[in-house]
Design a protein around this motif. Structure first.
Motif, PDB file in Angstrom:
ATOM      1  N   ALA A  47      -4.283 -18.051 -42.031  1.00 34.34           N
ATOM      2  CA  ALA A  47      -2.883 -18.932 -42.464  1.00 34.34           C
ATOM      3  C   ALA A  47      -1.895 -18.438 -41.231  1.00 34.34           C
ATOM      4  O   ALA A  47      -0.848 -17.933 -41.520  1.00 34.34           O
ATOM      5  N   ILE A  48      -2.157 -19.178 -40.276  1.00 33.64           N
ATOM      6  CA  ILE A  48      -1.533 -18.905 -38.822  1.00 33.64           C
ATOM      7  C   ILE A  48      -0.737 -20.226 -38.372  1.00 33.64           C
ATOM      8  O   ILE A  48      -1.592 -21.078 -38.228  1.00 33.64           O
ATOM      9  N   PRO A  49       0.254 -20.393 -38.319  1.00 33.79           N
ATOM     10  CA  PRO A  49       0.778 -21.813 -38.005  1.00 33.79           C
ATOM     11  C   PRO A  49       0.452 -21.976 -36.395  1.00 33.79           C
ATOM     12  O   PRO A  49       0.465 -21.011 -35.468  1.00 33.79           O
ATOM     13  N   PRO A  50       0.174 -23.263 -36.021  1.00 30.10           N
ATOM     14  CA  PRO A  50      -0.315 -23.471 -34.904  1.00 30.10           C
ATOM     15  C   PRO A  50       1.065 -23.563 -33.511  1.00 30.10           C
ATOM     16  O   PRO A  50       2.085 -23.376 -34.203  1.00 30.10           O
ATOM     17  N   PRO A  56      -1.180 -29.718 -36.400  1.00 29.69           N
ATOM     18  CA  PRO A  56      -0.939 -29.069 -37.648  1.00 29.69           C
ATOM     19  C   PRO A  56      -2.129 -28.483 -38.302  1.00 29.69           C
ATOM     20  O   PRO A  56      -3.080 -29.218 -38.321  1.00 29.69           O
ATOM     21  N   VAL A  57      -2.066 -27.196 -38.962  1.00 26.19           N
ATOM     22  CA  VAL A  57      -2.999 -26.903 -39.708  1.00 26.19           C
ATOM     23  C   VAL A  57      -2.808 -26.668 -40.991  1.00 26.19           C
ATOM     24  O   VAL A  57      -1.721 -26.188 -41.591  1.00 26.19           O
ATOM     25  N   ALA A  58      -3.722 -26.968 -41.930  1.00 24.76           N
ATOM     26  CA  ALA A  58      -3.488 -27.231 -43.313  1.00 24.76           C
ATOM     27  C   ALA A  58      -3.193 -25.663 -44.101  1.00 24.76           C
ATOM     28  O   ALA A  58      -4.331 -24.971 -43.631  1.00 24.76           O
ATOM     29  N   CYS A  59      -2.163 -25.469 -44.704  1.00 21.10           N
ATOM     30  CA  CYS A  59      -2.171 -24.154 -45.148  1.00 21.10           C
ATOM     31  C   CYS A  59      -1.283 -24.406 -46.556  1.00 21.10           C
ATOM     32  O   CYS A  59      -0.278 -25.118 -46.635  1.00 21.10           O
ATOM     33  N   PRO A  60      -1.711 -23.816 -47.766  1.00 20.43           N
ATOM     34  CA  PRO A  60      -1.225 -24.298 -48.946  1.00 20.43           C
ATOM     35  C   PRO A  60       0.352 -23.582 -48.884  1.00 20.43           C
ATOM     36  O   PRO A  60       0.735 -22.870 -48.379  1.00 20.43           O
ATOM     37  N   ASP A  61       1.268 -24.170 -49.715  1.00 16.02           N
ATOM     38  CA  ASP A  61       2.539 -23.867 -49.747  1.00 16.02           C
ATOM     39  C   ASP A  61       2.962 -22.484 -50.073  1.00 16.02           C
ATOM     40  O   ASP A  61       3.591 -21.785 -49.673  1.00 16.02           O
ATOM     41  N   TRP A  62       2.107 -22.134 -50.963  1.00 14.13           N
ATOM     42  CA  TRP A  62       2.310 -20.728 -51.592  1.00 14.13           C
ATOM     43  C   TRP A  62       2.067 -19.503 -50.707  1.00 14.13           C
ATOM     44  O   TRP A  62       2.757 -18.616 -50.456  1.00 14.13           O
ATOM     45  N   ILE A  63       1.113 -19.908 -49.566  1.00 13.53           N
ATOM     46  CA  ILE A  63       0.851 -18.928 -48.517  1.00 13.53           C
ATOM     47  C   ILE A  63       1.964 -18.990 -47.597  1.00 13.53           C
ATOM     48  O   ILE A  63       2.541 -18.087 -47.101  1.00 13.53           O
ATOM     49  N   HIS A  64       2.374 -20.020 -47.173  1.00 15.22           N
ATOM     50  CA  HIS A  64       3.415 -20.412 -46.049  1.00 15.22           C
ATOM     51  C   HIS A  64       4.698 -19.716 -46.745  1.00 15.22           C
ATOM     52  O   HIS A  64       5.050 -18.933 -45.949  1.00 15.22           O
TER      53      HIS A  64
END
Length: 109
Positions: A47-50, A56-64
């Motif tokens: 869960a690391i932003p590009p 963009p990389v898919a990442c669930p909102d709760w992780i972000h």
């Protein structure tokens, strides 16, 4: 030494964990294709932003949202000079100052 980055130390830290985490969370400084591949091969999801120039990389909102809370906590802890400059000489005393700062931050909130 000096301005060295922490990324080379992240792989041995992940390998030293007793189990495999479901997610590995980091900020843009940890964006590396080799590091992402290592996370995938160990069975976790990154869960690391590009970087800004990458797709963009898919990442669930709760992780972000949780990642953002952790980043804001570190920003508040770095208000303490001893933490920001790693003034303490031993790992034990640095951990003590870090715990003290975290406890006072928790009490303040």
């Amino acid at each position: 030494p000096g301005q060295a980055h922490e990324l080379p130390h992240a792989v041995p830290l992940l390998d030293g964990l007793p189990g495999v985490p479901k997610w590995v969370v980091g900020d843009r400084g940890y964006t590396s294709h080799a590091f992402r591949d290592h996370i995938w091969t160990m069975g976790a999801r990154p869960a690391i932003p590009p970087q800004r120039h990458e797709a963009p990389v898919a990442c669930p909102d709760w992780i972000h949202n949780n990642r953002n809370q952790v980043e804001r906590l570190w920003a508040r802890l770095k208000d303490w000079r001893a933490i920001a400059t790693r003034y303490e000489k031993t790992a034990a005393s640095f951990t003590g100052v870090l715990c003290l700062a975290a406890a006072l931050d928790w009490l303040k909130r």
